[in-house]
Design an enzyme around this catalytic site. Structure first.
Site, short mmCIF file in Angstrom:
data_model
loop_
_atom_site.label_atom_id
_atom_site.label_comp_id
_atom_site.label_asym_id
_atom_site.label_seq_id
_atom_site.Cartn_x
_atom_site.Cartn_y
_atom_site.Cartn_z
N GLU A 235 0.83 -1.08 -0.30
CA GLU A 235 -0.07 -0.06 0.04
C GLU A 235 0.58 0.87 -0.20
O GLU A 235 2.05 1.31 0.79
CB GLU A 235 -0.92 0.06 1.35
CG GLU A 235 -2.02 -1.16 1.22
CD GLU A 235 -2.55 -1.28 2.55
OE1 GLU A 235 -2.40 -0.90 3.15
OE2 GLU A 235 -2.86 -2.81 2.37
N GLU A 346 -9.51 6.03 3.32
CA GLU A 346 -9.95 5.06 4.08
C GLU A 346 -9.92 6.54 5.64
O GLU A 346 -8.76 6.67 5.83
CB GLU A 346 -8.86 3.36 4.48
CG GLU A 346 -8.77 3.60 5.45
CD GLU A 346 -8.24 2.07 5.75
OE1 GLU A 346 -7.18 2.10 4.87
OE2 GLU A 346 -8.13 1.43 6.76
#
Ligand code: NAG
Ligand code: NAG
Length: 431
Positions: A235, A346
């Site tokens: 990520e 997120e």
């Protein structure tokens, strides 16, 4: 985890003690928030714990050749490339440093010296110092005792909590035991094998209401199942995380795991794994300048892809800066290819006082507001089995709490596959 979670002494049912407790919390909060962390914090920490933390820091902060002080308070250590933490990893004992990728994804040139590249008009706070890391060294944000003290424990420091992402079931994505994690993402589960992903990500400084929360915008490169024990994930993007960094600045970050966020992997260079190569872009350091509402927009391009010959997963930034790579030895499923990619935001919502918090995603504005107001990801691309960058196709979106944060996808000639996303968190429709 709030302030109270960090207090270590057991609370007894006694009024005086209770009062002392709250005074201590207030004192601690004042000190924490002024950023002038000193003995006050240490007094609440046992000397045994401090010793353990210091020993850990001696292992992860390698002795610098030179240290550069950033105006934001960060210390950037220039560490001999061959002595960086990555090589403490038991699987990398015999790892031979890969100087540069054997081949960039189709159409991109491999640049010999990338140390002057800074992305498209974007740079990092610490560059304002003017001093650069000497040749042969890499810039590593020094981890401090305070950084570790903000975590729940030394074990939790730098780790992502388990079960923080999306889960697949019958071609749909569901949120599973999400711990207050909320998403607005685009995703693809191509039937073709995936060897990388790219996007250009608009950078903002969303506000975070509670210290234990964060707000991030990133690319996920995944292989395996969220339900299984061996999901591999790489990520990268930007994040605001007061807990991890002690401030509210958006920072370039990366993360990896090969066991579904359980015990392997970490953010940035906080554990052995990622091999830093570039001398100019430091993972974990603050990004500058930032976009402003109805004003100038800034974005960063991030590409993560697998070197077709060596098998390492490289990360590049901006036009051509090769930040470094995750050695293939670290992975199981990703050692071959990725099975899914996600792009988007997120946040963690701790529901303080029974209400959704005001923690923002992206710019803090909903997708409908469009360019200059809502945050965006543009030019979503995948790397195919021929090491070619192709426009991402068959992309779906997901924003389960769309009254709090939403996403709207579209495409155009200039921006290829793109989307606006984000939101304010708490608002009349998201109480
Ligand atoms: C730390 O804070 C205390 C007050 O709790 C103060 O007495 C002390 O001088 C401070 N130390 C430093 C190094 O600033
Ligand atoms: C740059 O960093 C050095 C430490 O290496 C520090 O002494 C100096 O004051 C810093 N300069 C600026 C302009 O911040």
């Amino acid at each position: 985890m709030g302030i109270i979670g960090r207090m270590r002494r057991p609370l007894e049912d006694h009024h005086l003690l209770l009062m002392a407790f709250f005074v201590a919390i207030l004192l601690q909060r004042a000190v924490v928030e002024s950023g002038a962390l000193n003995d006050t914090r240490y007094r609440h920490t046992s000397s045994l714990r401090l010793e353990r933390i210091k020993r850990h820091l001696e292992k992860i902060n390698k002795p610098p050749v030179l240290t550069i002080e950033s105006p934001d308070g960060d210390l950037i250590d220039c560490v001999d490339e061959r002595k960086q933490l990555a090589f403490d990893h038991p699987l990398l004992k015999n790892h031979k440093i890969q100087k540069m990728p054997t081949e960039m994804p189709g159409g991109m040139k491999v640049e010999r010296d990338t140390s002057d590249m800074e992305g498209e008009g974007i740079s990092q706070m610490w560059h304002l110092n003017g001093t650069r890391c000497p040749k042969g060294t890499v810039p590593i944000r020094r981890t401090t005792v305070q950084d570790v003290l903000r975590a729940k424990s030394l074990y939790h420091f730098g780790k992502k909590r388990s079960r923080v992402s999306l889960s697949r079931r019958n071609d749909a994505l569901d949120i599973l035991g999400n711990n207050g994690h909320e998403y607005a993402v685009a995703y693809t589960e191509s039937s073709q094998n995936i060897f990388g992903a790219k996007a250009t990500i608009n950078v903002w400084d969303p506000s975070i209401q509670v210290r234990g929360e964060f707000s991030l915008s990133q690319i996920w490169v995944l292989s395996g199942a969220f339900e299984g024990p061996d999901l591999n994930s790489i990520e990268a993007g930007w994040q605001v995380s007061p807990k991890l960094y002690g401030d509210n600045r958006p920072r370039l970050f990366s993360y990896w795991t090969r066991d579904t966020y359980r015990s392997t992997g970490c953010y940035n260079l906080l554990c052995a794994g990622f091999v830093q190569k570039d001398a100019r872009i430091s993972i974990g350091a603050a990004i500058s300048p930032l976009s402003s509402y109805a004003g100038k927009q800034y974005d960063i391009s991030i590409l993560v892809w697998k070197d077709p010959k060596e098998g390492n997963w490289w990360m590049s930034f901006g036009a051509n800066t090769l930040i470094g790579y995750w050695p293939k030895e670290l992975f199981t499923n990703l050692a071959d290819h990725a099975t899914a990619v996600e792009w988007g935001g997120e946040v963690v919502n701790t529901r303080t006082n029974g209400q959704h918090t005001f923690t923002q995603m992206g710019s803090g504005h909903f997708a409908e507001e469009g360019f200059g107001k809502a945050s965006y990801f543009r030019n979503l691309q995948l790397v195919d089995s021929n090491n070619k960058l192709i426009q991402a196709q068959d992309v779906s979106t997901l924003a389960p709490n769309s009254n709090c944060y939403n996403i709207k996808m579209d495409n155009s000639n200039d921006w290829g596959t793109f989307f606006f996303y984000g939101g304010p968190g708490n608002n009349p429709k998201c109480p």
